[in-house]
Design an enzyme around this catalytic site. Structure first.
Site, mmCIF file in Angstrom:
data_model
loop_
_atom_site.group_PDB
_atom_site.id
_atom_site.type_symbol
_atom_site.label_atom_id
_atom_site.label_comp_id
_atom_site.label_asym_id
_atom_site.label_seq_id
_atom_site.Cartn_x
_atom_site.Cartn_y
_atom_site.Cartn_z
ATOM 1 N N ASN A 117 8.592 6.027 5.010
ATOM 2 C CA ASN A 117 9.940 6.610 5.070
ATOM 3 C C ASN A 117 9.903 8.000 5.697
ATOM 4 O OD1 ASN A 117 10.690 4.439 3.174
ATOM 5 N ND2 ASN A 117 9.471 5.672 1.767
ATOM 6 N N GLU A 172 0.262 5.804 7.539
ATOM 7 C CA GLU A 172 1.676 6.139 7.298
ATOM 8 C C GLU A 172 2.067 7.376 8.100
ATOM 9 O OE1 GLU A 172 3.090 3.736 5.948
ATOM 10 O OE2 GLU A 172 1.299 2.843 5.051
ATOM 11 N N GLY A 188 0.803 -1.213 0.000
ATOM 12 C CA GLY A 188 0.000 0.000 0.000
ATOM 13 C C GLY A 188 0.838 1.266 0.000
ATOM 14 N N ALA A 189 1.775 1.339 0.938
ATOM 15 C CA ALA A 189 2.538 2.569 1.082
ATOM 16 C C ALA A 189 3.680 2.330 2.056
ATOM 17 C CB ALA A 189 1.646 3.689 1.616
#
Ligand code: B3K
Ligand code: ZN
Length: 865
Positions: free
Chosen positions: A270, A303, A266-267
């Protein structure tokens, strides 16, 4: 040769060397990118020791220690390590190491490390991808401050990004330019990222609670700017929610999100530079469904929340993955519940858990949320670590209460900010802050399998005492011969006949058998267990039909009302599967009629009308015949559709014709579940056809949710408008990647006698490629997971199709192959004839000469007996 021996949690040892700063210079080129890395190394122990750095698929061109180049004799190289023996290292505590490597991003179809997504360069380092960029101590407890200089052709790659803040930029010879980034927060290399490309950027900003301005930038492929608005709004909502709920503020001056089309998951969180699968960024009402909107918001939040739970406080080792993932999923679920209906959000979480995580926990890859043995780390980004991990955090929240939970979070950050820690550290912070003994609770981290809670109740009419006895039993396995009793929060309701007398309790089940006596209970209550689904357990409790019907209408807790309905439906599915002649009772129709007419919110009503999924049902019937199960589900759908056709049609019409209702997400959900039922009746099949036309052709109101609902209905019931409407859909959307993924998924989900001919044509469609994970998943995954009727067909062709694709993907992208194999490794759920065919196919895959560790680990587990 790659290493094929597993690692064990019990073998953890602190690093002998650490890295304090990293200076990277990456000179980008399609087939030969050069990476120069300068590391400040710190020795953690006095005694001389070899320095072993991880590295894979790298060409090493130079190794320099304290400015002195090493000769080839002074170090050793294997396929996975660069070893600098103690004799080639200085004795000092600190020394520098420079390493130059070359890599080929274009050939990197595994999409780990540095690779190309379309015309852009990007990276994925979690879990162990950094070692495909440079030799490094690739483990999360080695945390360093990174400065990264990115160099590339200025025309092709005007934007050069990495973590942290931009500190320098300029032009270079040969049409190249550079940008240098510095990230002040020490981090493990799995949080490193680099992106280079030519994007459109959506700019915005956010003022944090302490008044700092943070620049927000979302990078998308050219032409997609208008589709990034929803992601931006979601990001700002997430930032605000985390400040309000946990007092957590963002720490850098810039937060960047880049959307790419080639991405394994998905993602990725970072530091300061999230890389996203474009599926979780891009949306407008023409091309995205209501579900897509919801998921984008949730993934953006997830995230973002990692910045604290994952990045500021990270994992000591990969066995601790749930430390950041379980906790962050819990946070994103709470966020979604606050943004939308909390009841519906909870129901959707539980559906995923019961239909997929329970199956994983009962299958060959079952593992505790903190696994103890790992061959390929990428195999452990599982529903167990994520979703069950989140349930474990939720149970803590329930046991401690919101206030103590918040105190525990505060203490966790106060103790461990900037550190790499363990799940035990987290629980200890929770225990210390709340003064609650969580010793037994910790067992949730080391036991696998879904516990089964049994129920015994008695009521004494004379003493007015109600006694409830609960038992618990966790499954045994080779790895878990003697599971111990868990600490299970059981939220219950004693539902009374007299309105307002229903009582709620939180029971803490800590023993294998435990009883509670309730005094002054005027009449025998109806028991509602697991309010809000307070624990990830299965119930062994056959409640009577009349009790379940009562709970559907009378339980206070909305989850209990929904769940009673599901349990009733499940019992019918079970009976229909095992006995074709079973007749469904009319009481069910009465209950469904009441649900349709109730004054609950429409999203909740829609959820109540959704039948248990094939997977969920399959998990509850041992060695189920999949064909009989498909038939049972169809029969149940048809029974409800037939019995309630007037009501369903009226409900559908009302939502179709009333402009205000048309625009509302909850009403669309309700309308479309009605359509799913009506589609089984010939008389109403024209509705799917008409809905497609209306939802597609209306210039102002073109709507992807309604379009897909109509096509799904046609796919499922083999309606004759399906193929022409799918051609129409294809010609409208052929240049929109994400919508074409939906098209491939629908094509693969159609119930059709020539499905295998169609699948073969789809494989050679000009827009199909196994190299794009979204595309591979939308065709192969959708067939294997959303088309049980054809996947489990008795000839075995469905299994064979999946096998062939998994074998092809093994060489291209092992991570994607390893995800897609899931339905085959769960073969023991199915009737012997199916088991045998599935097992034969698994053996074929196991015979591959270049079998990846990803697949090897799962096949060895599945085929071990
Ligand atoms: N942490 C990443 C997942 C990485 C998966 C590596 N195979 C995304 C997330 O959970 O937020
Ligand atoms: Zn995560």
């Amino acid at each position: 040769m790659t290493d094929t021996s597993p690692r064990f949690l019990a073998d953890y040892a602190a690093p002998v060397f650490t890295i304090n700063t990293v200076n990277l210079t990456v000179n980008l080129d399609d087939t030969c990118s050069q990476v120069h890395s300068e590391l400040d190394i710190e020795r953690q122990e006095q005694e001389p020791a070899d320095l072993a750095l991880n590295g894979e698929h790298l060409i090493l061109t130079a190794v320099v220690v304290n400015n002195q180049a090493l000769t080839r004799e002074q170090y050793q190289l294997t396929d996975t390590l660069l070893i600098i023996p103690a004799s080639s290292l200085p004795q000092a505590k600190h020394f520098t190491l420079q390493i130059t490597t070359e890599i080929n991003p274009l050939e990197n179809t595994a999409l780990e490390g540095l690779f190309k997504s379309g015309n852009a360069f990007c990276t994925q380092c979690e879990a162990e991808g950094f070692r495909r960029i440079s030799y490094y101590l690739d483990r999360p407890d080695v945390m360093a401050t990174f400065t990264t200089k990115v160099i590339a052709d200025k025309n092709l790659y005007p934007q050069l990004l990495s973590n942290g803040n931009k500190v320098d930029s300029g032009d270079l010879a040969d049409g190249k330019h550079f940008v240098t980034w510095h990230d002040p927060y020490p981090k493990p290399c799995y949080l490193f990222a680099l992106v280079a490309g030519d994007f459109d950027v959506l700019n915005d900003s956010y003022k944090t609670m302490s008044g700092r301005d943070v620049a927000l930038e979302i990078f998308v492929d050219k032409g997609n700017l208008s589709k990034a608005q929803h992601a931006m709004i979601s990001l700002k909502k997430s930032m605000q929610w985390d400040e309000e709920t946990f007092g957590l503020e963002y720490d850098l001056d810039i937060y960047m999100i880049v959307a790419v089309d080639f991405f394994n998951m998905g993602a990725m969180e970072n530091k300061g530079l999230n890389v996203f699968n474009s599926k979780f960024v891009l949306a407008d009402h023409h091309c995205a469904t209501d579900n897509d909107y919801f998921n984008i918001e949730a993934v953006i939040a997830h995230e973002y929340f990692h910045n604290w739970t994952g990045n500021r406080v990270t994992c000591r080792d990969w066995f601790q993955l749930s430390l950041k993932e379980g906790l962050t999923v819990f946070r994103d679920q709470q966020f979604s519940a606050d943004m939308h209906s909390s009841a519906v959000t909870r129901i959707q979480n539980v559906r995923v858990l019961r239909s997929q995580q329970f199956a994983e926990d009962a299958g060959p890859m079952a593992h505790p949320i903190r696994p103890e043995k790992v061959l390929e780390m990428n195999n452990f980004y599982t529903l167990t670590v994520y979703e069950k991990g989140s349930e474990v955090i939720r149970m803590l929240h329930t046991l401690l209460g919101a206030n103590n939970f918040r105190k525990g979070m505060d203490l966790y950050f106060a103790r461990y900010d900037g550190m790499a820690v363990t799940c035990d550290d987290f629980i200890n912070a929770m225990a210390d802050a709340s003064e609650k003994d969580l010793t037994q609770f910790k067992r949730w981290y080391s036991q696998s399998g879904t516990p089964i809670v049994g129920v015994n109740e008695s009521y004494d009419n004379v003493t007015k005492k109600y006694t409830l006895t609960l038992t618990q039993k966790s499954p045994t396995s080779v790895n878990q011969p003697h599971p111990q009793a868990l600490h299970i929060p059981m939220k219950i309701e004693l539902v009374s006949d007299a309105p307002n007398e229903t009582q709620s309790y939180l029971l803490e089940l800590t023993q294998t058998e435990q009883s509670w006596v309730f005094d002054n209970v005027d009449s025998k209550p109806t028991l509602a267990l697991l309010a809000d689904f307070s624990a990830p357990v299965k119930l062994d409790y056959s409640q009577s039909e009349s009790d379940l019907l009562k709970l559907i209408s009378h339980a206070n807790n909305s989850f209990c009302r929904w769940d009673a309905g599901q349990r009733l439906l499940m019992s019918y599915v079970q009976q229909l599967t095992l006995d074709k002649s079973f007749t469904l009772p009319n009481d069910l129709l009465v209950a469904f009629k009441n649900i349709l007419h109730s004054d609950s919110d429409h999203a909740f009503i829609a959820e109540q009308l959704v039948l248990p999924s094939f997977d969920e049902a399959a998990g509850l019937i041992a060695e189920v015949d999949p064909i009989a199960l498909v038939k049972a589900l169809k029969k149940l759908t048809a029974f409800i559709a037939h019995g309630l056709q007037d009501e369903l049609f009226a409900c559908y019409q009302a939502r179709l014709l009333n402009k205000e209702l048309v625009d509302d997400v909850a009403n669309r959900a309700l309308k479309n579940i009605c359509l799913q039922y009506l589609g089984t009746l010939e008389k109403y099949q024209y509705l799917a056809k008409e809905q497609y036309i209306q939802a597609t052709e209306s210039i102002d109101n073109a709507n992807m949710t309604d379009t897909l609902a109509a096509l799904n209905c046609s796919a499922k019931y083999s309606l004759n408008n399906f193929s022409s409407q799918m051609s129409d859909f294809e010609s409208r959307w052929q240049s929109t990647t994400l919508v074409m993924d939906k098209w491939f998924a629908l094509m693969a989900s159609q119930v059709s006698s020539d499905i295998f001919e169609q699948l073969n044509q789809l494989l050679s469609h000009t827009l199909f490629t196994l190299k794009n994970p979204n595309r591979a998943r939308s065709l192969i995954g959708a067939f294997a997971m959303n088309n049980p009727e054809n996947f489990h067909c008795k000839t075995g062709r469905g299994y064979q199709f999946l096998t062939e694709q998994v074998m092809a993907l093994n060489a291209i992208n092992p991570q994607v192959a390893s995800r897609l194999i899931t339905p085959l490794i769960q073969f023991k759920n199915f009737a012997p004839a199916h088991q045998n065919m599935m097992r034969d196919n698994l053996l074929k895959i196991q015979g591959l000469s270049n079998l990846s560790n990803d697949l090897k680990e799962k096949l060895d587990a599945a085929l071990c007996e």
